[in-house]
Design a protein around this motif. Structure first.
Motif, PDB file in Angstrom:
ATOM      1  N   ILE A   1       0.741  -1.112  -0.152  1.00  0.00           N
ATOM      2  CA  ILE A   1       0.054   0.177  -0.067  1.00  0.00           C
ATOM      3  C   ILE A   1       0.576   1.500   0.267  1.00  0.00           C
ATOM      4  CG2 ILE A   1      -2.059   1.223   0.955  1.00  0.00           C
ATOM      5  CD1 ILE A   1      -2.114  -1.857  -0.307  1.00  0.00           C
ATOM      6  N   PRO A   2       0.666   1.673  -1.151  1.00  0.00           N
ATOM      7  CA  PRO A   2       2.098   3.103  -1.019  1.00  0.00           C
ATOM      8  C   PRO A   2       1.455   4.176   0.365  1.00  0.00           C
ATOM      9  CG  PRO A   2       0.830   2.551  -3.082  1.00  0.00           C
ATOM     10  CD  PRO A   2       0.425   1.691  -2.179  1.00  0.00           C
ATOM     11  N   ALA A   3       2.096   4.372   0.500  1.00  0.00           N
ATOM     12  CA  ALA A   3       1.892   5.705   1.756  1.00  0.00           C
ATOM     13  C   ALA A   3       1.050   7.085   0.988  1.00  0.00           C
ATOM     14  CB  ALA A   3       3.094   6.223   2.134  1.00  0.00           C
ATOM     15  N   SER A   4       1.044   6.724   0.227  1.00  0.00           N
ATOM     16  CA  SER A   4       0.198   8.222  -0.370  1.00  0.00           C
ATOM     17  C   SER A   4      -0.829   7.551  -0.926  1.00  0.00           C
ATOM     18  CB  SER A   4       0.913   8.734  -1.900  1.00  0.00           C
ATOM     19  OG  SER A   4       1.131   7.869  -2.809  1.00  0.00           O
ATOM     20  N   ALA A   5      -1.547   6.573  -0.217  1.00  0.00           N
ATOM     21  CA  ALA A   5      -2.890   6.108  -0.594  1.00  0.00           C
ATOM     22  C   ALA A   5      -4.115   6.462   0.344  1.00  0.00           C
ATOM     23  CB  ALA A   5      -3.179   4.557  -0.549  1.00  0.00           C
ATOM     24  N   GLY A   6      -4.823   6.794  -0.583  1.00  0.00           N
ATOM     25  CA  GLY A   6      -6.227   7.527   0.178  1.00  0.00           C
ATOM     26  C   GLY A   6      -7.686   6.511   0.237  1.00  0.00           C
ATOM     27  N   GLU A   7      -8.483   6.753   0.770  1.00  0.00           N
ATOM     28  CA  GLU A   7      -9.655   5.839   0.113  1.00  0.00           C
ATOM     29  C   GLU A   7     -10.502   5.443  -0.815  1.00  0.00           C
ATOM     30  OE1 GLU A   7      -9.554   8.931   2.085  1.00  0.00           O
ATOM     31  OE2 GLU A   7      -9.149   8.181   4.044  1.00  0.00           O
ATOM     32  N   LYS A   8     -10.384   6.412  -1.967  1.00  0.00           N
ATOM     33  CA  LYS A   8     -10.640   5.990  -2.997  1.00  0.00           C
ATOM     34  C   LYS A   8      -9.510   5.366  -4.196  1.00  0.00           C
ATOM     35  CE  LYS A   8      -7.963   9.985  -5.510  1.00  0.00           C
ATOM     36  NZ  LYS A   8      -6.888  10.356  -4.544  1.00  0.00           N
ATOM     37  N   ASP A   9      -8.323   5.196  -3.213  1.00  0.00           N
ATOM     38  CA  ASP A   9      -7.311   4.313  -4.115  1.00  0.00           C
ATOM     39  C   ASP A   9      -8.004   2.970  -3.311  1.00  0.00           C
ATOM     40  OD1 ASP A   9      -5.777   5.991  -5.307  1.00  0.00           O
ATOM     41  OD2 ASP A   9      -5.161   6.512  -3.450  1.00  0.00           O
ATOM     42  N   ILE A  10      -7.899   2.511  -2.832  1.00  0.00           N
ATOM     43  CA  ILE A  10      -7.809   0.947  -1.798  1.00  0.00           C
ATOM     44  C   ILE A  10      -9.222   0.354  -2.024  1.00  0.00           C
ATOM     45  CG2 ILE A  10      -6.435   1.780  -0.367  1.00  0.00           C
ATOM     46  CD1 ILE A  10      -9.263   1.868   2.287  1.00  0.00           C
ATOM     47  N   ASP A  11      -9.146  -1.247  -1.686  1.00  0.00           N
ATOM     48  CA  ASP A  11     -10.322  -1.910  -1.496  1.00  0.00           C
ATOM     49  C   ASP A  11     -10.049  -2.642  -0.434  1.00  0.00           C
ATOM     50  OD1 ASP A  11     -12.812  -2.736  -1.910  1.00  0.00           O
ATOM     51  OD2 ASP A  11     -11.751  -5.020  -3.580  1.00  0.00           O
ATOM     52  N   VAL A  12     -11.430  -3.203   0.889  1.00  0.00           N
ATOM     53  CA  VAL A  12     -11.203  -3.961   1.793  1.00  0.00           C
ATOM     54  C   VAL A  12     -11.781  -4.380   1.512  1.00  0.00           C
ATOM     55  CG1 VAL A  12     -10.756  -3.837   4.846  1.00  0.00           C
ATOM     56  CG2 VAL A  12     -11.122  -1.720   2.857  1.00  0.00           C
ATOM     57  N   ASN A  13     -11.581  -5.944   1.855  1.00  0.00           N
ATOM     58  CA  ASN A  13     -12.163  -7.122   2.082  1.00  0.00           C
ATOM     59  C   ASN A  13     -11.870  -8.382   2.970  1.00  0.00           C
ATOM     60  OD1 ASN A  13     -13.515  -7.952  -0.694  1.00  0.00           O
ATOM     61  ND2 ASN A  13     -11.430  -7.302  -1.511  1.00  0.00           N
ATOM     62  N   HIS A  14     -12.425  -8.483   3.905  1.00  0.00           N
ATOM     63  CA  HIS A  14     -12.440  -9.259   5.506  1.00  0.00           C
ATOM     64  C   HIS A  14     -13.495  -9.367   5.342  1.00  0.00           C
ATOM     65  CE1 HIS A  14     -10.927  -9.973   9.026  1.00  0.00           C
ATOM     66  NE2 HIS A  14      -9.277  -9.703   8.936  1.00  0.00           N
ATOM     67  N   LEU A  15     -13.847 -10.682   5.817  1.00  0.00           N
ATOM     68  CA  LEU A  15     -15.359 -11.724   6.236  1.00  0.00           C
ATOM     69  C   LEU A  15     -15.290 -11.736   7.342  1.00  0.00           C
ATOM     70  CD1 LEU A  15     -14.684 -14.540   3.620  1.00  0.00           C
ATOM     71  CD2 LEU A  15     -16.534 -12.515   3.769  1.00  0.00           C
ATOM     72  N   HIS A  16     -14.683 -10.893   8.465  1.00  0.00           N
ATOM     73  CA  HIS A  16     -14.501 -10.982   9.578  1.00  0.00           C
ATOM     74  C   HIS A  16     -14.116  -9.422  10.807  1.00  0.00           C
ATOM     75  CE1 HIS A  16     -12.689 -15.636  10.248  1.00  0.00           C
ATOM     76  NE2 HIS A  16     -12.395 -15.260   8.773  1.00  0.00           N
ATOM     77  N   ILE A  17     -15.181  -8.274  10.531  1.00  0.00           N
ATOM     78  CA  ILE A  17     -14.940  -7.162  10.341  1.00  0.00           C
ATOM     79  C   ILE A  17     -15.811  -6.414   9.725  1.00  0.00           C
ATOM     80  CG2 ILE A  17     -13.115  -6.880  11.668  1.00  0.00           C
ATOM     81  CD1 ILE A  17     -11.644  -5.408   9.913  1.00  0.00           C
ATOM     82  N   ASN A  18     -16.672  -5.543   9.464  1.00  0.00           N
ATOM     83  CA  ASN A  18     -17.010  -4.636   8.799  1.00  0.00           C
ATOM     84  C   ASN A  18     -16.271  -3.307   7.761  1.00  0.00           C
ATOM     85  OD1 ASN A  18     -18.206  -2.547   7.788  1.00  0.00           O
ATOM     86  ND2 ASN A  18     -19.710  -2.117  10.311  1.00  0.00           N
TER      87      ASN A  18
ATOM     88  N   PRO B   1     -20.341  -1.710  23.263  1.00  0.00           N
ATOM     89  CA  PRO B   1     -20.070  -2.514  22.448  1.00  0.00           C
ATOM     90  C   PRO B   1     -21.265  -3.396  21.457  1.00  0.00           C
ATOM     91  CG  PRO B   1     -18.721  -3.520  24.711  1.00  0.00           C
ATOM     92  CD  PRO B   1     -20.161  -1.876  25.268  1.00  0.00           C
ATOM     93  N   LYS B   2     -22.620  -3.141  22.075  1.00  0.00           N
ATOM     94  CA  LYS B   2     -23.592  -3.401  21.236  1.00  0.00           C
ATOM     95  C   LYS B   2     -23.476  -1.851  20.134  1.00  0.00           C
ATOM     96  CE  LYS B   2     -26.372  -1.894  24.646  1.00  0.00           C
ATOM     97  NZ  LYS B   2     -28.424  -2.323  25.256  1.00  0.00           N
ATOM     98  N   HIS B   3     -23.275  -1.283  20.041  1.00  0.00           N
ATOM     99  CA  HIS B   3     -24.011  -0.286  19.311  1.00  0.00           C
ATOM    100  C   HIS B   3     -22.352   0.116  18.261  1.00  0.00           C
ATOM    101  CE1 HIS B   3     -27.041   0.629  21.439  1.00  0.00           C
ATOM    102  NE2 HIS B   3     -26.573   1.221  22.094  1.00  0.00           N
ATOM    103  N   THR B   4     -21.695  -0.636  18.823  1.00  0.00           N
ATOM    104  CA  THR B   4     -20.226  -0.134  17.760  1.00  0.00           C
ATOM    105  C   THR B   4     -20.363  -0.527  15.949  1.00  0.00           C
ATOM    106  OG1 THR B   4     -19.258  -2.477  18.189  1.00  0.00           O
ATOM    107  CG2 THR B   4     -18.703   0.107  19.756  1.00  0.00           C
ATOM    108  N   LYS B   5     -21.762  -1.669  16.068  1.00  0.00           N
ATOM    109  CA  LYS B   5     -21.031  -1.912  14.572  1.00  0.00           C
ATOM    110  C   LYS B   5     -19.938  -2.927  13.971  1.00  0.00           C
ATOM    111  CE  LYS B   5     -25.934   0.802  14.066  1.00  0.00           C
ATOM    112  NZ  LYS B   5     -26.250   1.495  13.138  1.00  0.00           N
ATOM    113  N   TRP B   6     -19.260  -3.540  14.890  1.00  0.00           N
ATOM    114  CA  TRP B   6     -17.805  -3.423  14.072  1.00  0.00           C
ATOM    115  C   TRP B   6     -17.977  -4.730  13.564  1.00  0.00           C
ATOM    116  CZ3 TRP B   6     -15.920  -9.014  14.937  1.00  0.00           C
ATOM    117  CH2 TRP B   6     -16.536  -9.239  16.059  1.00  0.00           C
ATOM    118  N   GLN B   7     -19.081  -6.083  13.829  1.00  0.00           N
ATOM    119  CA  GLN B   7     -18.867  -6.934  12.984  1.00  0.00           C
ATOM    120  C   GLN B   7     -19.663  -7.187  11.206  1.00  0.00           C
ATOM    121  OE1 GLN B   7     -21.143 -10.256  15.752  1.00  0.00           O
ATOM    122  NE2 GLN B   7     -21.487  -8.713  17.006  1.00  0.00           N
ATOM    123  N   PRO B   8     -18.888  -8.272  10.893  1.00  0.00           N
ATOM    124  CA  PRO B   8     -19.455  -7.799   9.147  1.00  0.00           C
ATOM    125  C   PRO B   8     -20.686  -8.668   9.023  1.00  0.00           C
ATOM    126  CG  PRO B   8     -18.492 -10.536  10.012  1.00  0.00           C
ATOM    127  CD  PRO B   8     -18.221  -9.039  11.293  1.00  0.00           C
TER     128      PRO B   8
END
Lengths: 172, 96
Positions: A84-101, B65-72
């Motif tokens: 990830i270039p240090a100059s990257a911003g939100e418009k440049d990136i994608d995020v794929n992760h199945l364990h977080i929002n 925690p219940k309001h943070t909406k961190w989960q996928p």
């Protein structure tokens, strides 16, 4: 513990059942064994930094992390990494992760990979330098062999090319 | 995020923070808040003088925690696979 009064509860944000499931495999006793250690060679204000995160961030111009395979093989996590270039911003990136929002990272990359904040720190003389390349990998690794034996050495090589002296890793 | 993992794998320096997953540096567009977290972290990094030190950052997330909406949006594949075990672990925890 340390000199602050707060004791961080790493399970506070997990649903209780999930926390109990994850916690049952964590030893109750302190870690026993050797821990890698490289002392800082300079004060932070003269140190060259790279940033790294386990959040599955990729450049839109790169292949995204492979979450489709993880959906088919739930114990598998993509062991590769992305620069990830240090100059990257939100418009440049994608995020794929199945364990977080991932929405918050897409709104402000600095909540996860604080590139802008470290650019400010460099200008203000708080850190020596932010390397031109930063890194992301995918933190869900039931078997970390490939990540540790192939992916991380490649990252370390690139860090050495860029004279990186310290790394801040922000886990997702 | 989860300093307890240190007991399992041993980590050279940990600046632990009690913030939701996916936002360890702070809230969206909160420049001052993010700077404060990072400056404390760098200060600890400079002071840490031997392996295994854990510094507990003294910050509190402003939402419950219940309001943070961190989960996928969907349950993760591994959690789905082990859902019965997860429920059992939760039930066992309640009994304690």
């Amino acid at each position: 513990m340390n000199n602050t009064e707060k004791a961080v509860n790493g399970f506070r944000f997990l649903p209780p059942s999930l926390g109990a499931w994850i916690g049952k495999d964590i030893p109750a006793q302190p870690f026993k064994g050797d821990i890698p250690w490289t002392p800082l060679k300079k004060p932070i204000r003269k140190t060259s930094f790279a940033l790294m995160t386990s959040a599955g961030i990729s450049m839109k111009s790169d292949l995204p992390f492979d979450v489709a395979r993880e959906k088919r093989e739930p114990a598998w996590g993509d062991p590769s990494s992305r620069q990830i270039p240090a100059s990257a911003g939100e418009k440049d990136i994608d995020v794929n992760h199945l364990h977080i929002n991932t929405d918050y990272i897409k709104q402000d990359i600095n909540v996860m990979l604080p590139l802008k904040r470290f650019q400010e720190f460099e200008k203000e003389g708080i850190v020596g330098r932010l390397a031109s390349t930063c890194y992301s990998y995918y933190g869900f690794q039931m078997d970390p062999a490939e990540l540790l034996e192939r992916t991380m050495p490649d990252i370390a090589d690139q860090m050495q090319v860029e004279n990186v002296e310290a790394v801040l890793l922000t886990p997702a | 995020m989860t300093p307890e993992f240190h007991r399992e794998i041993g980590i050279p320096r940990v600046a632990a923070i009690e913030y939701p997953y996916g936002r360890p540096v702070g809230q969206v567009n909160d420049i001052e808040g993010q700077r404060t977290v990072l400056l404390e972290t760098l200060s600890f990094m400079e002071k840490a003088d031997n392996p295994g030190k854990i510094f507990h950052l003294p910050f509190t997330w402003p939402e419950e925690p219940k309001h943070t909406k961190w989960q996928p949006p969907e349950i993760s594949p591994i959690a789905k696979l082990f859902l019965d075990e997860i429920k059992e672990a939760g039930a066992a925890r309640k009994k304690k």
